[in-house]
Design a protein around this motif. Sequence first.
Motif, PDB file in Angstrom:
ATOM      1  N   SER A 136       0.774  -1.331   0.014  1.00  0.00           N
ATOM      2  CA  SER A 136      -0.046  -0.143  -0.041  1.00  0.00           C
ATOM      3  C   SER A 136       0.999   1.120   0.035  1.00  0.00           C
ATOM      4  O   SER A 136       2.197   1.183   0.317  1.00  0.00           O
ATOM      5  N   GLY A 137       0.180   2.305  -0.133  1.00  0.00           N
ATOM      6  CA  GLY A 137       1.037   3.671  -0.338  1.00  0.00           C
ATOM      7  C   GLY A 137       1.697   3.918   1.355  1.00  0.00           C
ATOM      8  O   GLY A 137       2.843   4.217   1.162  1.00  0.00           O
ATOM      9  N   GLY A 138       0.880   3.504   2.171  1.00  0.00           N
ATOM     10  CA  GLY A 138       1.673   3.805   3.489  1.00  0.00           C
ATOM     11  C   GLY A 138       2.796   2.831   3.697  1.00  0.00           C
ATOM     12  O   GLY A 138       3.692   3.252   4.349  1.00  0.00           O
ATOM     13  N   GLN A 139       2.456   1.572   3.303  1.00  0.00           N
ATOM     14  CA  GLN A 139       3.653   0.599   3.504  1.00  0.00           C
ATOM     15  C   GLN A 139       4.878   1.182   2.714  1.00  0.00           C
ATOM     16  O   GLN A 139       6.014   0.817   3.343  1.00  0.00           O
ATOM     17  N   LYS A 140       4.713   1.572   1.449  1.00  0.00           N
ATOM     18  CA  LYS A 140       5.961   1.910   0.612  1.00  0.00           C
ATOM     19  C   LYS A 140       6.483   3.031   1.472  1.00  0.00           C
ATOM     20  O   LYS A 140       7.886   2.959   1.484  1.00  0.00           O
ATOM     21  N   GLN A 141       5.726   3.973   1.775  1.00  0.00           N
ATOM     22  CA  GLN A 141       6.540   5.128   2.506  1.00  0.00           C
ATOM     23  C   GLN A 141       7.276   4.501   3.900  1.00  0.00           C
ATOM     24  O   GLN A 141       8.386   5.156   4.019  1.00  0.00           O
ATOM     25  N   ARG A 142       6.762   3.722   4.771  1.00  0.00           N
ATOM     26  CA  ARG A 142       7.470   3.257   5.703  1.00  0.00           C
ATOM     27  C   ARG A 142       8.650   2.887   5.546  1.00  0.00           C
ATOM     28  O   ARG A 142       9.639   2.675   6.110  1.00  0.00           O
ATOM     29  N   LEU A 143       8.694   1.818   4.108  1.00  0.00           N
ATOM     30  CA  LEU A 143       9.794   1.051   3.717  1.00  0.00           C
ATOM     31  C   LEU A 143      10.977   2.029   3.393  1.00  0.00           C
ATOM     32  O   LEU A 143      12.073   1.838   3.710  1.00  0.00           O
ATOM     33  N   LEU A 144      10.331   2.993   2.720  1.00  0.00           N
ATOM     34  CA  LEU A 144      11.317   4.287   2.242  1.00  0.00           C
ATOM     35  C   LEU A 144      11.894   4.897   3.472  1.00  0.00           C
ATOM     36  O   LEU A 144      13.119   5.116   3.424  1.00  0.00           O
ATOM     37  N   LEU A 145      11.178   5.278   4.292  1.00  0.00           N
ATOM     38  CA  LEU A 145      11.596   5.615   5.576  1.00  0.00           C
ATOM     39  C   LEU A 145      12.571   4.916   6.373  1.00  0.00           C
ATOM     40  O   LEU A 145      13.682   5.354   6.814  1.00  0.00           O
ATOM     41  N   ALA A 146      12.438   3.668   6.584  1.00  0.00           N
ATOM     42  CA  ALA A 146      13.313   2.700   7.011  1.00  0.00           C
ATOM     43  C   ALA A 146      14.871   2.790   6.342  1.00  0.00           C
ATOM     44  O   ALA A 146      15.698   2.761   6.864  1.00  0.00           O
ATOM     45  N   ARG A 147      14.705   2.987   5.060  1.00  0.00           N
ATOM     46  CA  ARG A 147      15.669   2.877   4.328  1.00  0.00           C
ATOM     47  C   ARG A 147      16.618   4.260   4.431  1.00  0.00           C
ATOM     48  O   ARG A 147      17.971   4.253   4.969  1.00  0.00           O
TER      49      ARG A 147
END
Length: 276
Positions: free
Chosen positions: A165-176
Motif C-alpha cells: 500500500s501507499g503507507g507501507q511503501k512510505q514506511r519502507l522508504l523511511l526505514a531505508r
Amino acid sequence: RVLEVLDTPVELFETEPHFSFLPKDAPHVEFDHVTFRYARGSFAVRNIDFALKRGETLGIIGATGAGKSTIVRLLMRYYDVSEGSVKIDGVDIRDYATSDLRAKFGVVFQNDTLFKDTIRENIRLGRNLTDEQLLEAARRAQALEFIEEQGGLDAPVAIKGANLSGGQKQRLLLARALAGDPDILLLDDSSSALDYKTDSKLREEIRLHCADATKIIIAQRISSVQDADRILVLDNGKIDGLGTHEELLKTNAIYQEVYSSQTQGSGDFDKQGGEQ
C-alpha cells in the motif's frame, strides 16, 4: 550513440576532497544567499539564506512548485548553485568528494523507488548493515509490524512496490533513510500517505533517536513540521517567512491561511495551489 553516452564524463562529481580541515564552530548546514535557475528556465529559488546547528530541525512548507524539493537537491549537489553557496560543517559542498558528501544523507524523495527484491535489500540498498540495524530502522519508521506480517526481511517486494500500500511503501522508504544513522536526514513529503497517528509516532521516534542528525523535513501538513526548531515558508522560490510555529502563526499570512484550512478539516493546500 550509446557508446558516446556511456563515455560522457559525469558532471558534478569530485573524486577527491579539496579541503584539509573543517572550520570550528561552523553551522552544520548552511545556505548562504543561494539562487538557482535552470539553464533555459526561470529561477527555481532565489536568495535562500539559513543556517542549522547540528541536531536542529528545519521544516519547509510551501505550495507545489515553490522550490521545496530544489533545496534538498541543491544540498545533495544534484545541481550546482547559480549564486551563493551551500556548506556543510563550514565547507562548500563542491569541495567534498562526492561519495563522502552523499554518504552523509539519509533521504526520502517525493517519488522514490522500491525495487523488485526482498524487503532486506530494499532497506539495505547496498550498504554494509546488519539485520539488527535494518529491523531497528524499520521499527523507528513504524514499518516493523507490516514487515513481520509480510514474512520478515526475506519477503518479496514487487517492482515499484506494487504489492504494498501507499503507507507501507512510505514506511519502507523511511526505514531505508533511517538505517545507518545518517548525519543529515532529508524527508521530502515522506509521510503524506500515513495517518496522523502513525505520522505522530514517526516524528516522536525521529526526535528521540535522531537527536544528533540535522533534519530537513518538507511537508504538506503543518502538523508534520510544527515542532521543528524553525519552519521556512517558501513562495515562488523565495523565503516568505522563517521562524517557529508560534512566530509564523502571528506574522506570516501564508502560514496562517494554510494552518486555518488544515485545522478546519480540509487538510490540503488548495488555497496555495498545491495538493492534499
